[in-house]
Design a protein around this motif. Structure first.
Motif, PDB file in Angstrom:
ATOM      1  N   SER A  68    -131.454  74.642  67.965  1.00 43.33           N
ATOM      2  CA  SER A  68    -130.429  74.860  68.899  1.00 43.33           C
ATOM      3  C   SER A  68    -129.247  73.901  68.502  1.00 43.33           C
ATOM      4  O   SER A  68    -127.897  74.176  68.543  1.00 43.33           O
ATOM      5  N   ASP A  69    -129.582  72.812  68.422  1.00 48.68           N
ATOM      6  CA  ASP A  69    -128.773  71.664  68.465  1.00 48.68           C
ATOM      7  C   ASP A  69    -129.412  70.325  68.006  1.00 48.68           C
ATOM      8  O   ASP A  69    -130.503  70.093  68.275  1.00 48.68           O
ATOM      9  N   ALA A 119    -129.557  74.710  59.334  1.00 44.03           N
ATOM     10  CA  ALA A 119    -128.658  74.683  60.599  1.00 44.03           C
ATOM     11  C   ALA A 119    -127.957  73.382  60.839  1.00 44.03           C
ATOM     12  O   ALA A 119    -127.194  73.033  61.296  1.00 44.03           O
ATOM     13  N   TYR A 122    -124.372  71.002  59.734  1.00 43.02           N
ATOM     14  CA  TYR A 122    -123.009  70.569  60.408  1.00 43.02           C
ATOM     15  C   TYR A 122    -123.482  69.888  61.550  1.00 43.02           C
ATOM     16  O   TYR A 122    -122.493  68.879  62.004  1.00 43.02           O
ATOM     17  N   PHE A 123    -124.620  70.128  62.314  1.00 37.82           N
ATOM     18  CA  PHE A 123    -124.763  69.093  63.668  1.00 37.82           C
ATOM     19  C   PHE A 123    -125.191  67.827  63.175  1.00 37.82           C
ATOM     20  O   PHE A 123    -124.551  66.795  63.790  1.00 37.82           O
ATOM     21  N   LEU A 144    -116.937  65.210  59.645  1.00 37.85           N
ATOM     22  CA  LEU A 144    -116.665  66.737  59.893  1.00 37.85           C
ATOM     23  C   LEU A 144    -115.426  67.039  60.648  1.00 37.85           C
ATOM     24  O   LEU A 144    -114.884  67.829  60.375  1.00 37.85           O
ATOM     25  N   LEU A 145    -115.282  66.329  62.004  1.00 37.73           N
ATOM     26  CA  LEU A 145    -114.335  66.470  62.822  1.00 37.73           C
ATOM     27  C   LEU A 145    -113.120  65.450  62.559  1.00 37.73           C
ATOM     28  O   LEU A 145    -111.974  65.993  62.536  1.00 37.73           O
ATOM     29  N   MET A 146    -113.330  64.167  62.278  1.00 33.23           N
ATOM     30  CA  MET A 146    -112.376  63.196  62.228  1.00 33.23           C
ATOM     31  C   MET A 146    -111.788  63.169  60.771  1.00 33.23           C
ATOM     32  O   MET A 146    -112.715  63.873  59.862  1.00 33.23           O
TER      33      MET A 146
ATOM     34  N   PRO B  49    -115.868  75.914  54.200  1.00 31.66           N
ATOM     35  CA  PRO B  49    -114.973  75.604  55.122  1.00 31.66           C
ATOM     36  C   PRO B  49    -114.552  74.249  55.682  1.00 31.66           C
ATOM     37  O   PRO B  49    -115.533  73.325  55.455  1.00 31.66           O
ATOM     38  N   ILE B  51    -113.147  72.041  58.708  1.00 29.34           N
ATOM     39  CA  ILE B  51    -112.717  72.067  60.347  1.00 29.34           C
ATOM     40  C   ILE B  51    -112.530  70.804  60.709  1.00 29.34           C
ATOM     41  O   ILE B  51    -112.446  69.866  60.148  1.00 29.34           O
ATOM     42  N   GLY B  52    -111.675  70.746  62.021  1.00 30.27           N
ATOM     43  CA  GLY B  52    -111.739  69.379  62.683  1.00 30.27           C
ATOM     44  C   GLY B  52    -110.024  69.225  63.076  1.00 30.27           C
ATOM     45  O   GLY B  52    -109.720  68.170  63.733  1.00 30.27           O
ATOM     46  N   HIS B  55    -109.567  69.151  66.736  1.00 30.92           N
ATOM     47  CA  HIS B  55    -110.477  67.976  67.694  1.00 30.92           C
ATOM     48  C   HIS B  55    -109.605  67.399  68.663  1.00 30.92           C
ATOM     49  O   HIS B  55    -108.781  66.827  68.241  1.00 30.92           O
ATOM     50  N   ARG B 363    -123.061  72.430  72.964  1.00 37.23           N
ATOM     51  CA  ARG B 363    -123.540  73.243  71.474  1.00 37.23           C
ATOM     52  C   ARG B 363    -122.652  74.377  71.417  1.00 37.23           C
ATOM     53  O   ARG B 363    -122.702  75.291  72.329  1.00 37.23           O
ATOM     54  N   LEU B 367    -119.739  76.715  65.883  1.00 37.85           N
ATOM     55  CA  LEU B 367    -120.096  75.944  64.871  1.00 37.85           C
ATOM     56  C   LEU B 367    -121.140  76.253  64.032  1.00 37.85           C
ATOM     57  O   LEU B 367    -121.100  76.217  62.742  1.00 37.85           O
ATOM     58  N   ALA B 368    -122.344  76.594  64.755  1.00 38.30           N
ATOM     59  CA  ALA B 368    -123.462  77.352  64.073  1.00 38.30           C
ATOM     60  C   ALA B 368    -123.122  78.427  63.332  1.00 38.30           C
ATOM     61  O   ALA B 368    -123.508  78.793  61.989  1.00 38.30           O
ATOM     62  N   MET B 370    -120.539  79.421  62.018  1.00 37.50           N
ATOM     63  CA  MET B 370    -119.597  79.381  60.921  1.00 37.50           C
ATOM     64  C   MET B 370    -120.300  79.027  59.622  1.00 37.50           C
ATOM     65  O   MET B 370    -119.791  79.201  58.660  1.00 37.50           O
ATOM     66  N   GLN B 371    -121.578  78.496  59.838  1.00 40.49           N
ATOM     67  CA  GLN B 371    -122.240  77.992  58.616  1.00 40.49           C
ATOM     68  C   GLN B 371    -122.644  79.147  57.937  1.00 40.49           C
ATOM     69  O   GLN B 371    -123.406  79.044  56.846  1.00 40.49           O
ATOM     70  N   ILE B 399    -115.085  75.148  68.142  1.00 43.40           N
ATOM     71  CA  ILE B 399    -115.788  74.667  67.017  1.00 43.40           C
ATOM     72  C   ILE B 399    -115.418  73.101  66.787  1.00 43.40           C
ATOM     73  O   ILE B 399    -116.330  72.192  66.897  1.00 43.40           O
ATOM     74  N   ASP B 400    -114.139  72.682  67.110  1.00 43.40           N
ATOM     75  CA  ASP B 400    -113.798  71.330  67.169  1.00 43.40           C
ATOM     76  C   ASP B 400    -113.883  70.554  68.185  1.00 43.40           C
ATOM     77  O   ASP B 400    -114.078  69.346  68.044  1.00 43.40           O
ATOM     78  N   ARG B 401    -113.923  71.068  69.593  1.00 44.23           N
ATOM     79  CA  ARG B 401    -113.949  70.610  70.441  1.00 44.23           C
ATOM     80  C   ARG B 401    -113.039  69.231  70.536  1.00 44.23           C
ATOM     81  O   ARG B 401    -113.247  67.977  70.735  1.00 44.23           O
TER      82      ARG B 401
END
Lengths: 165, 401
Positions: A68-69, A119, A122-123, A144-146, B49, B51-52, B55, B363, B367-368, B370-371, B399-401
């Motif tokens: 899940s996470d 999975a 990305y996590f 990933l985000l920054m 992909p 992303i960000g 964010h 969660r 995001l998941a 998109m993988q 996705i970016d939160r």
């Protein structure tokens, strides 16, 4: 629904399939357990996390095939500083379990589980980006985000909420 | 499973390929998704992909707010289904507190939650059809969406950022005549779904654009953490509302649409049939709505009614305390997941015993999901990428939160 105190004795929680599986494997992987608010948490020793994940995924009584996470918690300034948290879900048993790995604040690193569940890709990148925890064996451990050239890891507790100006 | 982990690179890997940039400003990427395509002619060799771009650090912001102040932030993660996020967060905090919710509040939550699901699916259907070239459906969908937004406005005072669910119940009793309006909508809506289906389901152009396109197998979808219609479209029968019921979903009867093909068309069928099931749940909620309070009896956590504040000293004191100091939550951690329109939306909330959450992690289903995009698109045409992005129904805010 009053809260009942958490159960932390390994003896009392032996019956849980995930705990039982890890105990029979005899890896000495379990650092501690906690059953609180109807949720099962297993503290796993750092070097064993990948083996434990494979065991829990492949065992027919557990079959935690769905990740899940993955996330982390920063307990700055206490040590061990970081906890990496995995939430596993079993589609056939309709059950969840939480795995936790404690990490020190000095160069925090542990094994990646991308080979167990793709999975996690990305996590784990997100955790690396926001906490600065390295995952050994990850195929592409980049932010990933920054932005790529960002300094610092924003979700660490010693990073100010309003950022560095 | 080595074929599922990707090592993106920005350089073309073969002599006859080139890198094409798509987005972040592209109408069919549903926000600010940037996709890098390595193409050989019209065929996608690799898809990466990026992303960000949206964010905002919501998780960090949550750590600086009181528990009740986080609710409006959760609206803004996934702006197409605000109530689902509200629900997930308040359920997590209620679990941490050990708080029991009165049945009327639970049923109201279920009803609003299903209306939100329809709202979200309508936006998805409209924009997805627009991407593939069916313009009319968009206008039809937004007509019904407007009705739902008006209902939200009547109940919560806001069309989109509702913040209607609060820790311990819901914010307000819905106004007079509200349930009649919902029932009127519930009676009208199934025929409207027939209209959309009449335009699309048996339409040969639609079928050519969606059937057998962007396929993913059940095993790959599970391994990549996909959930919701993306997973059910591949034949995995998993719906958290039925399998791990929360907020009283065990009281409702509904079917979970599952389709086996794993292509864009089966994901489309899953969502369209889900809308019909959702409206059936709304009807059941209307029929069986219990009487009683809409807030839990927990004066230290739940804000008192306005009337009480004017007449009772304690109520005024509690109000002042909650607003200025928040409420303390016992130490512990909770992972609460709900079935959002996009899949498994989960909140992991850690409390250190103070009035502010120590850590809030969302969660994100998108995001998941998109993988799965690279697996779906590689080896297919560029035009199918647009269909694939639409079919997994991503919201970049989440996705970016």
């Amino acid at each position: 629904m009053a809260l009942s105190p958490a159960v932390t004795q390994l003896e009392q929680l032996k019956g849980h399939p995930a705990v039982a599986r890890l105990l029979t494997a005899n890896l000495d992987a379990i650092e501690g357990v906690k059953f609180d608010r109807e949720e099962m948490t297993i503290y796993v020793r750092r070097p064993m996390i990948r083996e434990c994940c494979v065991l829990l995924r492949d065992d027919p009584n557990c079959s935690f095939t769905f990740l899940s996470d993955v996330t982390a918690v920063d307990w700055f300034p206490s040590e061990p500083r970081f906890e990496v948290v995995y939430h596993l879900f079993s589609i056939s048993q309709k059950e969840r379990v939480r795995l936790k790995v404690r990490l020190s604040g000095e160069m925090p690193a542990l094994d990646s589980v991308t080979s167990v569940w793709p999975a996690a890709n990305y996590f784990e990148r997100e955790v690396f980006d926001l906490f600065g925890i390295r995952f050994n064996g990850h195929p592409y451990l980049r932010r990933l985000l920054m932005p790529e050239n960002w300094e610092g890891h924003p979700l660490r507790k010693d990073y100010p909420v309003e950022g560095y100006r | 499973m080595s074929h599922l982990t990707h090592t993106p690179a920005l350089e073309p890997t073969q002599d006859n390929t080139m890198i094409l940039n798509m987005g972040p400003q592209h109408p069919s990427t549903h926000g600010v998704l940037r996709v890098l395509l390595e193409i050989d002619g019209e065929t996608v060799v690799r898809l990466m992909p990026d992303i960000g771009y949206l964010h905002t650090g919501i998780e960090k912001t949550c750590e600086a707010k009181f528990y009740q102040q986080v609710v409006p932030l959760t609206d803004r993660i996934d702006y197409l289904c605000p109530m689902t996020n509200n629900l997930c967060y308040v359920l997590a905090v209620e679990k941490l507190l050990g708080l029991e919710i009165p049945p009327r509040a639970e049923w109201l939550r279920v009803m609003m939650n299903e209306l939100t699901r329809i709202n979200s699916h309508l936006v998805w259907l409209g924009t997805h059809a627009l991407d593939i070239g069916a313009m009319t459906v968009f206008l039809y969908c937004f007509r019904e969406r407007e009705d739902i937004l008006r209902l939200f406005e009547a109940a919560s005072g806001q069309r989109m950022m509702t913040s209607y669910f609060r820790v311990g119940g819901v914010a307000l009793e819905p106004p007079l005549g509200f349930f009649e309006r919902v029932r009127e909508f519930a009676n009208r809506f199934p025929s409207r779904v027939d209209e959309y289906e009449g335009l699309l389901t048996a339409n040969p152009i639609w079928m050519m654009r969606t059937r057998g396109v962007a396929k993913i197998s059940a095993a790959d979808a599970i391994a990549l953490g996909a959930s919701g219609p993306t997973l059910r479209g591949s034949g995995v029968d998993l719906d958290l509302r039925r399998d791990l019921p929360y907020s009283g979903y065990q009281n409702f009867k509904f079917k979970v649409p599952v389709h086996q093909e794993g292509d864009v068309f089966s994901r489309y069928l899953c969502r369209v049939q889900e809308m019909r099931e959702s409206i059936a749940i709304v009807r059941q909620a209307l029929d069986g709505l219990p009487q009683g309070p809409i807030k839990a009896d927990a004066p230290k956590v739940v804000l008192p009614d306005r009337e009480k504040m004017k007449t009772e000293m304690e109520a005024l004191i509690y109000h002042f305390k909650i607003i200025t100091e928040g409420f303390a939550v016992p130490e512990g951690e909770v992972y609460q997941a709900v079935e959002s329109p996009r899949g498994e939306m989960g909140y992991y909330v850690v409390s250190d015993g103070s009035a502010k959450p120590y850590r809030v992690h969302m969660r994100s289903a998108c995001l998941a999901n998109m993988q799965t995009l690279p697996i779906m698109c590689e080896g297919r045409l560029i035009a199918d990428v647009v269909a694939a992005i639409g079919s997994i129904d991503i919201v970049l805010g989440e996705i970016d939160r």
